[in-house]
Design a protein around this motif. Structure first.
Motif, PDB file in Angstrom:
ATOM      1  N   ILE A   1       2.220 -40.066  84.496  1.00 30.78           N
ATOM      2  CA  ILE A   1       3.057 -40.998  85.267  1.00 30.78           C
ATOM      3  C   ILE A   1       4.338 -41.313  84.505  1.00 30.78           C
ATOM      4  O   ILE A   1       5.433 -41.333  85.079  1.00 30.78           O
ATOM      5  N   PHE A   2       4.222 -41.526  83.193  1.00 36.52           N
ATOM      6  CA  PHE A   2       5.395 -41.802  82.358  1.00 36.52           C
ATOM      7  C   PHE A   2       6.349 -40.606  82.379  1.00 36.52           C
ATOM      8  O   PHE A   2       7.565 -40.767  82.524  1.00 36.52           O
ATOM      9  N   ALA A   3       5.795 -39.400  82.260  1.00 33.67           N
ATOM     10  CA  ALA A   3       6.622 -38.187  82.303  1.00 33.67           C
ATOM     11  C   ALA A   3       7.282 -38.042  83.671  1.00 33.67           C
ATOM     12  O   ALA A   3       8.465 -37.677  83.764  1.00 33.67           O
ATOM     13  N   LEU A   4       6.547 -38.333  84.726  1.00 29.85           N
ATOM     14  CA  LEU A   4       7.098 -38.246  86.078  1.00 29.85           C
ATOM     15  C   LEU A   4       8.256 -39.227  86.255  1.00 29.85           C
ATOM     16  O   LEU A   4       9.294 -38.881  86.840  1.00 29.85           O
ATOM     17  N   LEU A   5       8.108 -40.436  85.731  1.00 25.88           N
ATOM     18  CA  LEU A   5       9.190 -41.415  85.826  1.00 25.88           C
ATOM     19  C   LEU A   5      10.410 -40.974  85.016  1.00 25.88           C
ATOM     20  O   LEU A   5      11.553 -41.162  85.451  1.00 25.88           O
ATOM     21  N   LEU A   6      10.189 -40.405  83.841  1.00 28.35           N
ATOM     22  CA  LEU A   6      11.308 -39.914  83.033  1.00 28.35           C
ATOM     23  C   LEU A   6      12.052 -38.792  83.746  1.00 28.35           C
ATOM     24  O   LEU A   6      13.286 -38.753  83.756  1.00 28.35           O
ATOM     25  N   VAL A   7      11.309 -37.875  84.363  1.00 27.19           N
ATOM     26  CA  VAL A   7      11.945 -36.777  85.101  1.00 27.19           C
ATOM     27  C   VAL A   7      12.697 -37.327  86.306  1.00 27.19           C
ATOM     28  O   VAL A   7      13.830 -36.900  86.594  1.00 27.19           O
ATOM     29  N   ALA A   8      12.118 -38.290  86.995  1.00 23.06           N
ATOM     30  CA  ALA A   8      12.789 -38.887  88.153  1.00 23.06           C
ATOM     31  C   ALA A   8      14.088 -39.581  87.737  1.00 23.06           C
ATOM     32  O   ALA A   8      15.114 -39.445  88.411  1.00 23.06           O
ATOM     33  N   LEU A   9      14.057 -40.298  86.626  1.00 18.58           N
ATOM     34  CA  LEU A   9      15.279 -40.936  86.127  1.00 18.58           C
ATOM     35  C   LEU A   9      16.318 -39.898  85.733  1.00 18.58           C
ATOM     36  O   LEU A   9      17.516 -40.069  85.987  1.00 18.58           O
ATOM     37  N   ASP A  10      15.867 -38.817  85.113  1.00 20.50           N
ATOM     38  CA  ASP A  10      16.776 -37.749  84.717  1.00 20.50           C
ATOM     39  C   ASP A  10      17.457 -37.147  85.939  1.00 20.50           C
ATOM     40  O   ASP A  10      18.671 -36.947  85.944  1.00 20.50           O
ATOM     41  N   TYR A  11      16.694 -36.886  86.990  1.00 19.04           N
ATOM     42  CA  TYR A  11      17.274 -36.342  88.211  1.00 19.04           C
ATOM     43  C   TYR A  11      18.197 -37.342  88.895  1.00 19.04           C
ATOM     44  O   TYR A  11      19.219 -36.960  89.459  1.00 19.04           O
ATOM     45  N   ALA A  12      17.851 -38.627  88.823  1.00 19.01           N
ATOM     46  CA  ALA A  12      18.700 -39.643  89.448  1.00 19.01           C
ATOM     47  C   ALA A  12      20.062 -39.695  88.766  1.00 19.01           C
ATOM     48  O   ALA A  12      21.099 -39.776  89.431  1.00 19.01           O
ATOM     49  N   PHE A  13      20.080 -39.634  87.439  1.00 22.31           N
ATOM     50  CA  PHE A  13      21.354 -39.684  86.726  1.00 22.31           C
ATOM     51  C   PHE A  13      22.097 -38.363  86.818  1.00 22.31           C
ATOM     52  O   PHE A  13      23.321 -38.342  86.821  1.00 22.31           O
ATOM     53  N   ASP A  14      21.400 -37.240  86.878  1.00 22.98           N
ATOM     54  CA  ASP A  14      22.060 -35.949  87.077  1.00 22.98           C
ATOM     55  C   ASP A  14      22.726 -35.900  88.441  1.00 22.98           C
ATOM     56  O   ASP A  14      23.813 -35.354  88.589  1.00 22.98           O
ATOM     57  N   ASP A  15      22.084 -36.471  89.451  1.00 22.97           N
ATOM     58  CA  ASP A  15      22.643 -36.495  90.797  1.00 22.97           C
ATOM     59  C   ASP A  15      23.942 -37.282  90.820  1.00 22.97           C
ATOM     60  O   ASP A  15      24.901 -36.897  91.472  1.00 22.97           O
TER      61      ASP A  15
END
Length: 151
Positions: free
Chosen positions: A128-142
């Motif tokens: 879950i922590f990894a999923l949240l980190l990836v989601a944040l990464d994609y949000a800022f990349d977007d």
């Protein structure tokens, strides 16, 4: 009314006040951002049931996730560029990229969890922590992509 003077023509006392004020504002901003990150991580860990011995171990965990995650991010980009050489349709490319990012991020979180003995995460908490980190990464990349398109 006085005319505006360039900074290098100001008196020494005025220069000290200006530099001190700007330094204080910058340090306050950095402290605010780091405080929000720390308190956010504390809250997330409480929700996920992660146990830790002290705030110092939690800070060490966060710093190591950032450092080791940066190394693994390079590995992720290499794996993604190698995998995207194959002829995939766009939706498959997105799935491959997300899967590789998630797996590499989870590996970094798992390694840091093993290194920092005073932080104990369950297997599902790591994912879950990894999923949240990836989601944040994609949000800022977007956001970066949108800003490039606007420029």
């Amino acid at each position: 009314m006085s005319k505006k003077k360039p900074f290098n023509e100001l008196e020494t006392k005025t220069k000290v006040v200006v530099i001190s004020s700007l330094s204080f504002i910058i340090l306050l901003g950095i402290a605010l951002v780091l405080g929000v990150l720390f308190l956010g991580m504390v809250g997330l860990f409480q929700v996920l049931g992660v146990t830790y011995e002290s705030n110092r171990s939690l800070i060490l965990f966060g710093v190591l996730v950032f450092v080791i995650g940066a190394f693994f991010e390079l590995l992720s980009k290499l794996l993604i560029s190698l995998s995207l050489r194959y002829q995939f349709i766009r939706s498959q490319r997105v799935r491959v990229k997300i899967a590789v990012d998630l797996l590499v991020t989870w590996t970094a979180v798992y390694i840091v969890d093993e290194i920092v003995a005073s932080v104990s995460m369950h297997f599902w908490s790591q994912w879950i922590f990894a999923l949240l980190l990836v989601a944040l990464d994609y949000a800022f990349d977007d956001r970066k992509l949108k800003q490039k398109k606007l420029a």
